[in-house]
Motif scaffolding. Structure first.
Motif, PDB file in Angstrom:
ATOM      1  N   PHE A  11     -18.613  -6.932  23.029  1.00  0.00           N
ATOM      2  CA  PHE A  11     -19.271  -8.044  23.725  1.00  0.00           C
ATOM      3  C   PHE A  11     -18.407  -8.348  24.935  1.00  0.00           C
ATOM      4  O   PHE A  11     -17.197  -8.502  24.791  1.00  0.00           O
ATOM      5  N   ILE A  21     -15.795  -5.423  18.766  1.00  0.00           N
ATOM      6  CA  ILE A  21     -16.032  -5.871  17.396  1.00  0.00           C
ATOM      7  C   ILE A  21     -16.116  -4.660  16.465  1.00  0.00           C
ATOM      8  O   ILE A  21     -15.556  -4.674  15.369  1.00  0.00           O
ATOM      9  N   GLY A  40     -13.311  -9.469   6.204  1.00  0.00           N
ATOM     10  CA  GLY A  40     -13.016 -10.875   6.489  1.00  0.00           C
ATOM     11  C   GLY A  40     -14.060 -11.519   7.386  1.00  0.00           C
ATOM     12  O   GLY A  40     -14.923 -10.836   7.944  1.00  0.00           O
ATOM     13  N   ASN A  41     -13.987 -12.828   7.514  1.00  0.00           N
ATOM     14  CA  ASN A  41     -14.877 -13.549   8.430  1.00  0.00           C
ATOM     15  C   ASN A  41     -14.662 -13.026   9.842  1.00  0.00           C
ATOM     16  O   ASN A  41     -13.523 -12.866  10.272  1.00  0.00           O
ATOM     17  N   GLY A  42     -15.750 -12.752  10.536  1.00  0.00           N
ATOM     18  CA  GLY A  42     -15.648 -12.286  11.916  1.00  0.00           C
ATOM     19  C   GLY A  42     -15.306 -10.814  12.053  1.00  0.00           C
ATOM     20  O   GLY A  42     -15.071 -10.319  13.152  1.00  0.00           O
ATOM     21  N   ALA A  43     -15.293 -10.082  10.925  1.00  0.00           N
ATOM     22  CA  ALA A  43     -14.943  -8.648  10.976  1.00  0.00           C
ATOM     23  C   ALA A  43     -16.018  -7.825  11.681  1.00  0.00           C
ATOM     24  O   ALA A  43     -15.755  -6.706  12.127  1.00  0.00           O
ATOM     25  N   GLY A  44     -17.235  -8.355  11.738  1.00  0.00           N
ATOM     26  CA  GLY A  44     -18.304  -7.616  12.410  1.00  0.00           C
ATOM     27  C   GLY A  44     -19.389  -7.103  11.473  1.00  0.00           C
ATOM     28  O   GLY A  44     -20.215  -6.279  11.848  1.00  0.00           O
ATOM     29  N   LYS A  45     -19.406  -7.624  10.247  1.00  0.00           N
ATOM     30  CA  LYS A  45     -20.371  -7.140   9.234  1.00  0.00           C
ATOM     31  C   LYS A  45     -21.814  -7.447   9.638  1.00  0.00           C
ATOM     32  O   LYS A  45     -22.679  -6.577   9.610  1.00  0.00           O
ATOM     33  N   THR A  46     -22.056  -8.712  10.019  1.00  0.00           N
ATOM     34  CA  THR A  46     -23.420  -9.086  10.426  1.00  0.00           C
ATOM     35  C   THR A  46     -23.813  -8.362  11.713  1.00  0.00           C
ATOM     36  O   THR A  46     -24.963  -7.927  11.866  1.00  0.00           O
ATOM     37  N   THR A  47     -22.837  -8.198  12.611  1.00  0.00           N
ATOM     38  CA  THR A  47     -23.099  -7.445  13.847  1.00  0.00           C
ATOM     39  C   THR A  47     -23.564  -6.029  13.497  1.00  0.00           C
ATOM     40  O   THR A  47     -24.509  -5.508  14.094  1.00  0.00           O
TER      41      THR A  47
HETATM   42  N1  LIG Z   1     -24.062 -11.910  20.504  1.00  0.00           N
HETATM   43  C1  LIG Z   1     -22.741 -12.072  20.460  1.00  0.00           C
HETATM   44  N2  LIG Z   1     -22.031 -12.292  21.595  1.00  0.00           N
HETATM   45  C2  LIG Z   1     -20.701 -12.431  21.560  1.00  0.00           C
HETATM   46  N3  LIG Z   1     -19.950 -12.378  20.456  1.00  0.00           N
HETATM   47  C3  LIG Z   1     -20.590 -12.166  19.286  1.00  0.00           C
HETATM   48  C4  LIG Z   1     -22.015 -12.010  19.226  1.00  0.00           C
HETATM   49  N4  LIG Z   1     -22.362 -11.795  17.919  1.00  0.00           N
HETATM   50  C5  LIG Z   1     -21.217 -11.840  17.218  1.00  0.00           C
HETATM   51  N5  LIG Z   1     -20.156 -12.051  18.028  1.00  0.00           N
HETATM   52  C6  LIG Z   1     -18.743 -12.128  17.611  1.00  0.00           C
HETATM   53  O1  LIG Z   1     -18.461 -10.951  16.897  1.00  0.00           O
HETATM   54  C7  LIG Z   1     -17.543 -11.217  15.850  1.00  0.00           C
HETATM   55  C8  LIG Z   1     -18.095 -10.696  14.541  1.00  0.00           C
HETATM   56  O2  LIG Z   1     -19.173 -11.513  14.120  1.00  0.00           O
HETATM   57  P1  LIG Z   1     -20.005 -11.208  12.817  1.00  0.00           P
HETATM   58  O3  LIG Z   1     -20.544  -9.820  12.915  1.00  0.00           O
HETATM   59  O4  LIG Z   1     -20.995 -12.292  12.662  1.00  0.00           O
HETATM   60  O5  LIG Z   1     -18.877 -11.259  11.690  1.00  0.00           O
HETATM   61  P2  LIG Z   1     -18.990 -11.269  10.093  1.00  0.00           P
HETATM   62  O6  LIG Z   1     -20.442 -11.164   9.725  1.00  0.00           O
HETATM   63  O7  LIG Z   1     -18.176 -10.099   9.638  1.00  0.00           O
HETATM   64  O8  LIG Z   1     -18.363 -12.557   9.646  1.00  0.00           O
HETATM   65  C9  LIG Z   1     -17.291 -12.718  15.863  1.00  0.00           C
HETATM   66  O9  LIG Z   1     -16.092 -12.957  16.523  1.00  0.00           O
HETATM   67  C10 LIG Z   1     -18.473 -13.244  16.634  1.00  0.00           C
HETATM   68  O10 LIG Z   1     -18.141 -14.429  17.295  1.00  0.00           O
END
Ligand SMILES: Nc1ncnc2c1ncn2[C@@H]1O[C@H](COP(=O)(O)OP(=O)(O)O)[C@@H](O)[C@H]1O
Ligand SMILES: [Mg+2]
Length: 251
Positions: A11, A21, A40-47
């Motif tokens: 990003f 990420i 961990g939180n913020g690892a990028g799993k949902t991404t």
């Molecule tokens: N669209 C986006 N733009 C910028 N940063 C993003 C976006 N989506 C997620 N992030 C960042 O990417 C990182 C991983 O997020 P996320 O995938 O939600 O983590 P997880 O699900 O592992 O907790 C976080 O730091 C989040 O703030």
């Protein structure tokens, strides 16, 4: 089969370096496989799930689902390929509609309405059987609004909705995180029952160490932008929640 080839997500965040990420994610998931993802939180799993479902175009790499490039599938066709359930128990269902109406909506997803050969009574019968298989008595409450259900019941309906229409892959993102420990365990057991019975190819993100060790064929630990550890076979079977928590703490 799902194949992730060298997936990377950066990003830009308005800076010149940007924030990486995901980097160098490679994965092959065979039909019917159940893969757990922890991190961990913020690892990028949902991404990563956003990339797999085609919502987010990766900076590098490709997602191939049964030989098709997800980036080339039009948005309105994607739900036929990927079904997704998330943590928020309100997100997967339409609260003001009844259980029947929610299930009917999910059942028609991806099908052309005119071609549907099912009458209302036929659908009631199909849904009653599915609800009964959950074993929590919801088949008797088909006309109740989803708003009147508990979080665990709503999540059970959300799960059922996600598998009512065919899809090639099921993505479960912390589906039990909003539930109390007891209900969380029963929703997880229910999810596993559906996944195993339907032979669904599934990726599941969880923070629950007991669920991560007890369920799934394989487990991947996402850390430092890539899959840092993998547990499968006898090694996964022998892994205890406390040992996993220790591995988690070391990355
Ligand atoms: N669209 C986006 N733009 C910028 N940063 C993003 C976006 N989506 C997620 N992030 C960042 O990417 C990182 C991983 O997020 P996320 O995938 O939600 O983590 P997880 O699900 O592992 O907790 C976080 O730091 C989040 O703030
Ligand atoms: Mg997440």
């Amino acid at each position: 089969m799902l194949v992730l080839k060298n997936i990377g997500v950066t990003f830009d965040g308005g800076t010149s370096i940007g924030s990486t990420i995901l980097n160098g994610i490679n994965l092959r998931v065979c039909g019917g496989e159940f893969v757990i993802i922890i991190g961990g939180n913020g690892a990028g799993k949902t991404t990563l799930f956003n990339v797999i479902s085609g919502l987010l175009r990766p900076t590098t790499g490709q997602v191939m689902l049964d030989g098709k490039d997800m980036a080339k599938i039009p948005a309105h066709e994607r739900s036929q390929y990927v079904a997704r359930v998330v943590q928020n128990t309100m997100a997967g269902t339409m609260c003001n509609l009844t259980i029947f109406e929610n299930l009917a909506f999910a059942f028609t997803r991806g099908k052309r309405r005119k071609l549907l050969p099912y009458s209302t009574s036929a659908r009631r019968k199909i849904f009653a059987e599915k609800l009964e298989s959950l074993g929590i008595g919801l088949e008797k409450r088909m006309n109740a609004t989803v708003a009147s259900l508990s979080g665990g019941q709503r999540q059970a309906i959300g799960l059922l909705m996600s598998v009512l229409a065919p899809s090639k892959i099921l993505l479960l993102d912390e589906i039990t995180a909003a539930l109390d420990p007891k209900i969380s365990d029963s929703v997880m057991a229910l999810a596993n029952k559906i996944i195993v019975a339907e032979g669904r190819t599934t990726l599941m993100i969880t923070h629950n160490m007991a669920h991560a060790t007890a369920y799934g064929d394989r487990m991947l630990l996402l850390a430092n932008s890539h899959f840092q550890r993998e547990f499968s076979g006898p090694e996964k079977e022998a892994l205890t929640p406390s040992e996993l928590a220790k591995v988690f703490g070391e990355v």
